[in-house]
Design a protein around this motif. Structure first.
Motif, PDB file in Angstrom:
ATOM      1  N   GLN A  15      46.264  37.932  38.856  1.00 55.73           N
ATOM      2  CA  GLN A  15      45.334  37.828  37.743  1.00 55.73           C
ATOM      3  C   GLN A  15      43.886  37.939  38.214  1.00 55.73           C
ATOM      4  OE1 GLN A  15      46.009  34.362  35.358  1.00 55.73           O
ATOM      5  NE2 GLN A  15      48.068  34.970  34.744  1.00 55.73           N
ATOM      6  N   THR A  16      43.595  37.376  39.372  1.00 62.05           N
ATOM      7  CA  THR A  16      42.229  37.411  39.894  1.00 62.05           C
ATOM      8  C   THR A  16      41.774  38.831  40.188  1.00 62.05           C
ATOM      9  OG1 THR A  16      42.458  35.182  40.848  1.00 62.05           O
ATOM     10  CG2 THR A  16      40.710  36.593  41.731  1.00 62.05           C
ATOM     11  N   THR A  17      42.605  39.598  40.904  1.00 64.61           N
ATOM     12  CA  THR A  17      42.198  40.971  41.232  1.00 64.61           C
ATOM     13  C   THR A  17      42.144  41.846  39.988  1.00 64.61           C
ATOM     14  OG1 THR A  17      44.504  41.522  41.786  1.00 64.61           O
ATOM     15  CG2 THR A  17      43.046  40.884  43.602  1.00 64.61           C
ATOM     16  N   GLU A  18      43.023  41.590  39.029  1.00 63.15           N
ATOM     17  CA  GLU A  18      42.978  42.355  37.791  1.00 63.15           C
ATOM     18  C   GLU A  18      41.686  42.059  37.018  1.00 63.15           C
ATOM     19  OE1 GLU A  18      45.349  44.435  36.087  1.00 63.15           O
ATOM     20  OE2 GLU A  18      46.395  44.669  37.982  1.00 63.15           O
ATOM     21  N   LEU A  19      41.326  40.794  36.936  1.00 67.33           N
ATOM     22  CA  LEU A  19      40.112  40.427  36.214  1.00 67.33           C
ATOM     23  C   LEU A  19      38.866  40.972  36.893  1.00 67.33           C
ATOM     24  CD1 LEU A  19      40.892  36.755  35.133  1.00 67.33           C
ATOM     25  CD2 LEU A  19      40.299  38.633  33.612  1.00 67.33           C
ATOM     26  N   LEU A  20      38.874  40.976  38.218  1.00 67.55           N
ATOM     27  CA  LEU A  20      37.688  41.408  38.955  1.00 67.55           C
ATOM     28  C   LEU A  20      37.541  42.921  39.001  1.00 67.55           C
ATOM     29  CD1 LEU A  20      37.707  38.924  41.991  1.00 67.55           C
ATOM     30  CD2 LEU A  20      36.155  38.918  40.031  1.00 67.55           C
ATOM     31  N   PHE A  21      38.673  43.639  39.055  1.00 64.45           N
ATOM     32  CA  PHE A  21      38.587  45.056  39.370  1.00 64.45           C
ATOM     33  C   PHE A  21      39.112  46.008  38.295  1.00 64.45           C
ATOM     34  CE2 PHE A  21      38.713  42.901  43.536  1.00 64.45           C
ATOM     35  CZ  PHE A  21      37.535  43.394  44.073  1.00 64.45           C
TER      36      PHE A  21
END
Length: 310
Positions: free
Chosen positions: A78-84
């Motif tokens: 979820q973190t990488t999806e939200l950031l990138f």
């Protein structure tokens, strides 16, 4: 950068969600699919706790430490999806939408069509994630658990956004569907799919089992038995598997064994995310023609190079 910003603004305006989405940073507002998934996570945790209380005494069904690790893997995803996602995937969708073939307004009919088409794109993305090794490198994390419970749904790879699976949905933007609504359909599909990762639900009504992906069908998909591997790729619906010949049912004479054929037993999040990329690099380093080395990227995971005779 100005042209990219104008693309973002236009897509948001066309979606009909301008007032809501413009309250968020532009790059974050555009990843509405992950926003939905993040908002649903407390529900996921609550449902898992309910399931855990029912099956906690059976170690073959649930392991507390693994379940915690599964949610940590999901948090990384979820973190990488939200950031990138808003920086990598959305510009491509916005560009395709700018050159769309049709102007498709959001109506009940077009929404239902988009829901079905999104699931068709998911089917081919998911099928490719099993049959193309580069995509499998990201998807293997989800299949590497030898247990099936709601926490398994959260077992995702933080490299997904960099892996390119989102490209399967770009044709929908080119066709004329707004990328924001594509993201909404995709996110709701993921929410649905969370609830089919369980052993506490048996077979449902035959009509439901025929049309929809159910816990019964998805348990088969997670099996490593030879007769079950690479079947039941559907997201919400199972009809595309029936249509394209990838559907199979569980057989009484072949109990499901969960996991992957080359197990990786590690508590490390990085190992769980990256081990298949490491193996691809190892295989590509082996001596041989460059063309054959590169085939490790797009051949099936089990593919081996033919032996050369001098």
């Amino acid at each position: 950068m100005d042209s990219l910003s104008s693309l973002f603004t236009q897509v948001i305006a066309d979606s009909g969600l301008q007032d809501l989405l413009q309250r968020l940073p532009a790059w974050l507002a555009l990843d509405e699919r992950q926003l939905i998934f993040v908002l649903a996570t407390p529900v996921f945790i609550g449902v898992f706790v309910w399931e855990y209380l029912k099956i906690r005494h059976d170690h073959s069904l649930v392991d507390t430490r693994e379940s915690v690790r599964n949610f940590m893997l999901g948090a990384g995803y979820q973190t990488t999806e939200l950031l990138f996602a808003g920086l990598i995937a959305f510009p491509v969708h916005a560009l395709a939408y700018q050159h769309r073939l049709f102007d498709i307004p959001l109506t009940l009919t077009s929404a239902l069509a988009l829901w079905l088409l999104t699931d068709l794109c998911f089917y081919w993305m998911h099928r490719s994630s099993h049959r193309v090794r580069w995509f499998w490198a990201a998807h293997v994390t989800h299949h590497s658990s030898e247990r099936m419970n709601f926490s398994t749904a959260m077992r995702q790879n933080a490299t997904n956004i960099f892996n390119g699976g989102w490209l399967f949905y770009v044709p929908l933007s080119l066709l004329g569907f707004n990328p924001v609504w594509i993201g909404v359909c995709y996110a709701l599909s993921l929410v649905y799919q969370f609830f089919i990762h369980t052993t506490v639900v048996g077979k449902l009504h035959p009509v439901i089992e025929y049309l929809f992906n159910t816990p019964n069908h998805h348990r088969v998909h997670h099996a490593r038995n030879p007769g079950y591997i690479d079947t039941n790729y559907g997201g919400v619906f199972i009809i595309f598997d029936r249509l394209f010949g990838t559907f199979t049912s569980e057989r009484a004479d072949q109990p499901i064994e969960y996991g992957i054929t080359r197990p990786v037993y590690s508590n490390s999040l990085l190992v769980n995310w990256l081990h298949e990329y490491r193996d691809i690099a190892r295989d590509m380093r082996q001596p041989g023609p460059l063309g054959q080395r590169l085939q490790h990227l797009w051949r099936p995971p089990e593919w081996e190079r033919p032996e050369h005779k001098d």
